[in-house]
Design a protein around this motif. Structure first.
Motif, mmCIF file in Angstrom:
data_model
loop_
_atom_site.group_PDB
_atom_site.id
_atom_site.type_symbol
_atom_site.label_atom_id
_atom_site.label_comp_id
_atom_site.label_asym_id
_atom_site.label_seq_id
_atom_site.Cartn_x
_atom_site.Cartn_y
_atom_site.Cartn_z
ATOM 1 N N ALA A 1 0.819 -1.210 0.000
ATOM 2 C CA ALA A 1 0.000 0.000 0.000
ATOM 3 C C ALA A 1 0.855 1.262 0.000
ATOM 4 O O ALA A 1 0.520 2.256 -0.616
ATOM 5 C CB ALA A 1 -0.940 0.007 1.197
ATOM 6 N N GLU A 2 1.971 1.220 0.686
ATOM 7 C CA GLU A 2 2.829 2.395 0.783
ATOM 8 C C GLU A 2 4.274 1.899 0.775
ATOM 9 O O GLU A 2 4.563 0.836 1.281
ATOM 10 C CB GLU A 2 2.550 3.171 2.076
ATOM 11 C CG GLU A 2 1.889 2.286 3.119
ATOM 12 C CD GLU A 2 1.737 2.935 4.485
ATOM 13 O OE1 GLU A 2 2.315 3.998 4.713
ATOM 14 O OE2 GLU A 2 1.064 2.318 5.315
ATOM 15 N N ALA A 3 5.129 2.678 0.209
ATOM 16 C CA ALA A 3 6.510 2.235 0.105
ATOM 17 C C ALA A 3 7.239 2.337 1.436
ATOM 18 O O ALA A 3 8.401 2.002 1.543
ATOM 19 C CB ALA A 3 7.236 3.047 -0.950
ATOM 20 N N LEU A 4 6.531 2.775 2.496
ATOM 21 C CA LEU A 4 7.123 2.962 3.812
ATOM 22 C C LEU A 4 8.259 3.981 3.802
ATOM 23 O O LEU A 4 9.222 3.864 4.536
ATOM 24 C CB LEU A 4 7.597 1.641 4.411
ATOM 25 C CG LEU A 4 6.473 0.784 5.003
ATOM 26 C CD1 LEU A 4 7.024 -0.480 5.619
ATOM 27 C CD2 LEU A 4 5.689 1.569 6.058
ATOM 28 N N VAL A 5 8.138 4.954 2.920
ATOM 29 C CA VAL A 5 9.008 6.124 2.990
ATOM 30 C C VAL A 5 8.100 7.309 3.273
ATOM 31 O O VAL A 5 7.098 7.502 2.586
ATOM 32 C CB VAL A 5 9.778 6.347 1.673
ATOM 33 C CG1 VAL A 5 10.569 7.652 1.738
ATOM 34 C CG2 VAL A 5 10.711 5.181 1.404
ATOM 35 N N LEU A 6 8.431 8.043 4.323
ATOM 36 C CA LEU A 6 7.591 9.180 4.673
ATOM 37 C C LEU A 6 7.834 10.335 3.719
ATOM 38 O O LEU A 6 8.936 10.497 3.212
ATOM 39 C CB LEU A 6 7.943 9.628 6.098
ATOM 40 C CG LEU A 6 6.919 9.289 7.166
ATOM 41 C CD1 LEU A 6 6.727 7.796 7.234
ATOM 42 C CD2 LEU A 6 7.375 9.824 8.501
ATOM 43 N N PRO A 7 6.816 11.155 3.504
ATOM 44 C CA PRO A 7 7.018 12.352 2.697
ATOM 45 C C PRO A 7 8.001 13.279 3.413
ATOM 46 O O PRO A 7 8.052 13.291 4.646
ATOM 47 C CB PRO A 7 5.639 12.995 2.647
ATOM 48 C CG PRO A 7 4.944 12.504 3.887
ATOM 49 C CD PRO A 7 5.470 11.105 4.082
ATOM 50 N N ASP A 8 8.807 13.999 2.669
ATOM 51 C CA ASP A 8 9.657 15.041 3.251
ATOM 52 C C ASP A 8 9.359 16.342 2.526
ATOM 53 O O ASP A 8 9.928 16.633 1.482
ATOM 54 C CB ASP A 8 11.137 14.661 3.124
ATOM 55 C CG ASP A 8 12.037 15.670 3.837
ATOM 56 O OD1 ASP A 8 11.538 16.757 4.205
ATOM 57 O OD2 ASP A 8 13.231 15.368 4.025
ATOM 58 N N THR A 9 8.436 17.093 3.119
ATOM 59 C CA THR A 9 8.024 18.361 2.495
ATOM 60 C C THR A 9 8.921 19.499 2.956
ATOM 61 O O THR A 9 8.741 20.645 2.546
ATOM 62 C CB THR A 9 6.577 18.720 2.900
ATOM 63 O OG1 THR A 9 6.559 18.993 4.315
ATOM 64 C CG2 THR A 9 5.619 17.591 2.571
ATOM 65 N N ALA B 1 10.902 4.026 9.233
ATOM 66 C CA ALA B 1 10.546 5.047 8.239
ATOM 67 C C ALA B 1 10.419 6.412 8.909
ATOM 68 O O ALA B 1 10.890 7.428 8.380
ATOM 69 C CB ALA B 1 9.248 4.662 7.533
ATOM 70 N N VAL B 2 9.813 6.439 10.100
ATOM 71 C CA VAL B 2 9.672 7.701 10.830
ATOM 72 C C VAL B 2 11.039 8.181 11.322
ATOM 73 O O VAL B 2 11.367 9.372 11.273
ATOM 74 C CB VAL B 2 8.689 7.544 12.007
ATOM 75 C CG1 VAL B 2 8.620 8.821 12.832
ATOM 76 C CG2 VAL B 2 7.306 7.166 11.494
ATOM 77 N N LYS B 3 11.839 7.223 11.766
ATOM 78 C CA LYS B 3 13.190 7.546 12.233
ATOM 79 C C LYS B 3 13.991 8.236 11.129
ATOM 80 O O LYS B 3 14.714 9.213 11.378
ATOM 81 C CB LYS B 3 13.868 6.227 12.613
ATOM 82 C CG LYS B 3 14.915 6.323 13.683
ATOM 83 C CD LYS B 3 15.261 4.936 14.203
ATOM 84 C CE LYS B 3 16.732 4.792 14.417
ATOM 85 N NZ LYS B 3 17.087 3.464 14.953
ATOM 86 N N LYS B 4 13.852 7.727 9.923
ATOM 87 C CA LYS B 4 14.574 8.286 8.774
ATOM 88 C C LYS B 4 14.134 9.725 8.502
ATOM 89 O O LYS B 4 14.968 10.593 8.235
ATOM 90 C CB LYS B 4 14.295 7.424 7.541
ATOM 91 C CG LYS B 4 15.471 7.352 6.619
ATOM 92 C CD LYS B 4 15.399 6.186 5.681
ATOM 93 C CE LYS B 4 16.476 6.347 4.612
ATOM 94 N NZ LYS B 4 16.317 5.379 3.532
ATOM 95 N N ARG B 5 12.829 9.970 8.628
ATOM 96 C CA ARG B 5 12.336 11.333 8.401
ATOM 97 C C ARG B 5 12.850 12.262 9.498
ATOM 98 O O ARG B 5 13.199 13.412 9.244
ATOM 99 C CB ARG B 5 10.794 11.334 8.347
ATOM 100 C CG ARG B 5 10.177 12.740 8.193
ATOM 101 C CD ARG B 5 10.634 13.426 6.920
ATOM 102 N NE ARG B 5 10.285 14.850 6.888
ATOM 103 C CZ ARG B 5 11.055 15.832 7.346
ATOM 104 N NH1 ARG B 5 12.236 15.551 7.902
ATOM 105 N NH2 ARG B 5 10.667 17.087 7.262
ATOM 106 N N LEU B 6 12.901 11.747 10.738
ATOM 107 C CA LEU B 6 13.424 12.552 11.849
ATOM 108 C C LEU B 6 14.884 12.913 11.606
ATOM 109 O O LEU B 6 15.326 14.034 11.868
ATOM 110 C CB LEU B 6 13.293 11.797 13.180
ATOM 111 C CG LEU B 6 11.881 11.637 13.743
ATOM 112 C CD1 LEU B 6 11.912 10.759 14.992
ATOM 113 C CD2 LEU B 6 11.259 13.000 14.075
#
Lengths: 189, 189
Positions: free
Chosen positions: A70-78, A133-138
């Motif tokens: 469903a999702e690539a498990l990469v968070l958006p980075d706006t 995935a969240v850790k990566k965005r952080l």
């Protein structure tokens, strides 16, 4: 080759996972049986037990399949950390609010409390990729250099999970936004 | 009056709760039976079922008794909010680290996931007084005026609970201190 065993296996595996999710939606987790899954998938029970230890393990695999496609498990980075975290936390609230998904997650949680091996599988295969995935965005920041990323991720998910499991209050977008706001105050420079 | 029914009732109630905790320590939750509790307490099974719906409800009452007598559920106020929160969070980690208490809480959590009424009792009678005690200490401050106290409390307990239940990492004093440090950064002026 007209009868490629690997392809036939993959077809059976898919049929079993699909049957499990269909039956789960129809009957709920507690009435779900291996017999019914085998019959719906058109395979023998022994085929299922060759690959899975029980219904908890089947549902786990079905959920992993469903979430990773469903999702690539990469968070958006706006570029706006607070907005990006709001997006992912609101999505988590929506998952908890979905009665079927919530019942399944609750049922799987019960099984993990009784079954350490399944608990490890849920953690490593279902949960960890989401937390990472969240850790990566952080990591992309902006956050303070001294923040422990594992702690920061649990500062976000912990309160949502606590409220969902212990029903300590309404689990809403507003709650998610509030948690994100507090976490942002805690981790940004 | 030589046979005060209220006093006799209270004596039976105490005997049942004591027997339940003793047996829990000896056999663990899953092997605990109403029969064994009744026999150890010297009462009939029907006496137990008159007051409780099942072993989950008995253990809940025993835990409420144990926690409310052990501590008055008022947090220390040394004037140093971070130090006071560290004390209570480390105490929570110690509870989770106690194998017997942890197994009991885990077992009770499983029952609450299957039993909405028990879930409400656990929340309102066991959990809420603990959360409210922390809320009261937060209220004494110093915290920012715009902080939602219910959110702040779950920002503290949520990450500990998440790590305990999902085994996402070591649940140590260091982790508790880290969560407190982040929460303090989030809520203080």
């Amino acid at each position: 080759m007209t009868a490629d065993p690997a392809r036939r296996s993959e077809r059976s595996r898919r049929a079993i996972l699909d049957a499990a999710l269909e039956l789960l939606a129809e009957t709920g987790y507690s009435d779900l049986t291996i017999e019914a899954i085998a019959s719906r998938a058109g395979v023998g029970k022994q085929t299922i037990y060759r690959w899975w230890r029980g219904k908890g393990a089947i549902i786990l695999d079905a959920l992993i399949d469903a979430t990773s496609s469903a999702e690539a498990l990469v968070l958006p980075d706006t570029g706006d950390l607070e907005a990006d975290l709001r997006t992912v936390m609101r999505a988590t609230v929506a998952e908890f609010a979905d009665p079927k998904l919530s019942a399944t997650t609750r049922a799987l949680t019960i099984e993990t409390l009784n079954d350490e091996k399944l608990a490890e599988q849920v953690r490593d295969q279902l949960l960890r990729p989401q937390l990472d995935a969240v850790k990566k965005r952080l990591q992309a920041g902006p956050i303070r250099a001294d923040v422990d990323l594992d702690q920061a991720v649990e500062l976000l998910f912990g309160p949502l999970y606590h409220r969902w499991l212990l029903r300590t209050g309404p689990l809403t977008d507003e709650y998610a936004d509030g948690v994100v706001q507090l976490a942002i105050a805690a981790i940004t420079p």
